[in-house]
Design an enzyme around this catalytic site. Sequence first.
Site, PDB file in Angstrom:
ATOM      1  N   TYR A  68      45.750  25.589  59.476  1.00 34.53           N
ATOM      2  CA  TYR A  68      45.056  26.773  59.979  1.00 34.53           C
ATOM      3  C   TYR A  68      43.810  26.400  60.780  1.00 34.53           C
ATOM      4  CZ  TYR A  68      47.798  29.995  57.082  1.00 34.53           C
ATOM      5  OH  TYR A  68      48.807  30.737  56.547  1.00 34.53           O
ATOM      6  N   LYS A 123      39.494  28.071  23.673  1.00 33.87           N
ATOM      7  CA  LYS A 123      39.183  29.187  24.577  1.00 33.87           C
ATOM      8  C   LYS A 123      39.633  28.842  25.991  1.00 33.87           C
ATOM      9  CE  LYS A 123      34.469  27.546  25.468  1.00 33.87           C
ATOM     10  NZ  LYS A 123      33.057  27.901  25.583  1.00 33.87           N
TER      11      LYS A 123
END
Length: 830
Positions: free
Chosen positions: A725, A496
């Site tokens: 940033y 999965k």
Amino acid sequence: MLLPASYTIEWLNNVVNGTLLTAKAAYEVEELIIDSRKPVSTPNALFFALVTPKNDGHRYIDEMYKKGVHLFVVSKIPNNLHSFPLATFIKVDDTLVALQQLAKEHRHLFSFPIIGITGSNGKTIVKEWLFQLLNGQYNIIRSPKSYNSQIGVPLSVLQMSKEHTLGIFEAGISQPNEIENLREIIDPEYGILTNIGPAHDENFTSWEEKLREKLKLFALSSFLIYNGDSKLIDHIIHEVYDNRAPALISWGYQPHNTIRITSLLSDHHNTVIEIIYRSETSRISIPFTDKASIENAMHCWALMLCLQTDKDAISELMPKLTPVEMRMELKEGINNCSIINDIYNSDFHSLSIALDFLCQQQQHPRRTIILSDILQSGKTSVQLYTEVTALLEAKGINKLIGIGSDLMLHQSLFTVDKHFFASTEAFLTEFDFSTLHNETILLKGARKFEFEKILERLQQKAHETVLEINLDALIQNLNFYRNSIKPKTKLMAMVKAFSYGSGGFEIANILQYHRVDYLTVAYADEGIELRKAGISMPIMVMNPEEQGMDGMIRYRLEPEIYSFRVLGMLENALLSHTENLKEPFPIHIKFDTGMHRLGFEPKDVDGLIERLNTNKTIKVISAFSHLVGSDTPALDDFTHQQIDCFEQMSTKLREGIGYSFIRHILNSGGIRKFPEAQFDMVRLGISLYGIAANEEEQSFLENVSTLKTVISQIRDIKKGDTIGYGRAYTAETDMRIAVIPIGYADGLNRKLGNGVGRVLINHKEAAIVGIICMDMCMIDITHIEASEGDSVVIFGKELPIQKLAERLNTIPYEVLTGISRRVKRIYFQE
């Protein structure tokens, strides 16, 4: 495996000291098979039913007989012997011993020199480098890849033929008393001991014991080459072989060595080594600078001196050594193709191995091989390419693209769809690549043909950040848990969430090939994709949804039923498929024994039994539950309560519906911890991918996934300057940073910025500085010697994913499943 010569079944029976039963014809054995999954190439194939801790070949006799195999070596005769009227059985006490005895007999049909190599590391590289150095002088037979085990060595030796003039074989051991068998099979005249190290320490009391065991390989050898600067190795060798064969050829810096290194100078790319041997000075240059490569080159040099190879030839050949690629890579290609990259060598034996890997791939309907001329085979071209075309036909290859003058000259020998080109350049210029579509393509070429140019053209243009998936490690982890469960207990593998981030059909395909009993996905669309990719084994869907019910029925996916609502959804969907249902539709019942997430509670069982008994279009295949804390010792009492509850609920269900079904409750963390609760099946999840529930178990698992990128740019930053940033990081001193192309859009969590996260460059940790950007981030390499283009490891064997997860205060599951789909997965297997 095709044999170089045929043997009569009577001769073979005498060699293995067997009993011949139900012989129907005077067969001559032309092919030997130990793996029932592989295709049969000839009508006169012999299947050895090997018994190992992981499997028993006797289980597959019926399957092999249906494939056309009529010759078997067995240690137990099938109970249904009448079902094999055309079969011949050779009954022996031990089929592995019989295989080894056959190899010993075959080995002594030949008198050309044999080199035996053992040691903790470097065996395969030394073998492959010797091949590079000596294949112009000798016709060499060598172990394919790293076939150095109790099974691999006899298979390698059985490829010896009269065309060969030199043999090079590896021998590896994992526990005491294994090497003697290998010595009798290889019987080496020349021996190389590469080194001694921690590999398989768990099975030996000391390195000394392990070294003494390995040295048994050379008991009857004429020469033994080793690093005399290792005090342990030098001491034990002189103790073991004092005043008797073999002749000892040591190398190193110390004065007592036979070959004494007097100078070693390295620059960025090359190392110049100077030695004194028999009072003469010699010098070589190799295109490597690391310690391991220098040691491997010295072993090769010493061997060439023993063979009396011309000094000038050695000096000319050594600079031409190339890195040894010991793995095949599976990559995404253009036009919905998959590419298998095996472009650095091309001989008949490695071709057969590569074709087996190609045949494992089920995701595309067609198989294509791009093959170069096979060089220095020792056979005539007609003989060689006649064998190649038989091999291609046996493996079900649809198309051959041949590159090289020899293949062009013999193209009439090939019967498959074929295209030929004189050179790699001609192929790249003249071939219409749009004709390659939805197929698996194997690239198999000798190095001189530069197939990397073809790979560049065929592979899908990739982001420089990649997730490498080691399929060998995955299978080793699978087998570790297989050896931990009871013989009749089945194994369900969880695939999965894109196989925990490791990939979809690629992982499912290898698990299907290795005969896992069940796969499990989270949603129906995951299972449908696997079915479209050729996965035919049973698949359970854990979260069935109403809109996915028709798809599950159409693609034979088996839903988890955890409530009466979901059961009703399935019943309604089945109403429109009654004409196509030839048998009851399989379902898996989920019980809630304490997780309180999904599942029927104990009070629901009576109503569930009544509902199931009134609907004959469905059948319970399994019942299961989920443990809350199998990996948490403090919750062991609660785990036992869950197991008892599950036992009661599943027993009541079985008695109520009147038939048995598979029962399973253990997940990865519980498989070894609660063996009494293995029931009929266990579920293997995160541990399959190399992440265990505890440190003791972790020591047995191999790392599967490595997230890597490269340095895009290196910059010098002045004290006081800011990075990234928001000017979130300020340089406290002058520093050097590297920019790497991985960011939060790739799955690198922003919380790792500003010194929290670490990456690995040239085996040294570097801190992430500044805020992590969408597509890139910056790292501090002030203390690391690095260049643009160098590899950067985000997590892997040297920098475990668990460490990254700890820094994020999360679990490895979240890190793995968070790796973006835009990060290309590259699968490799030896």
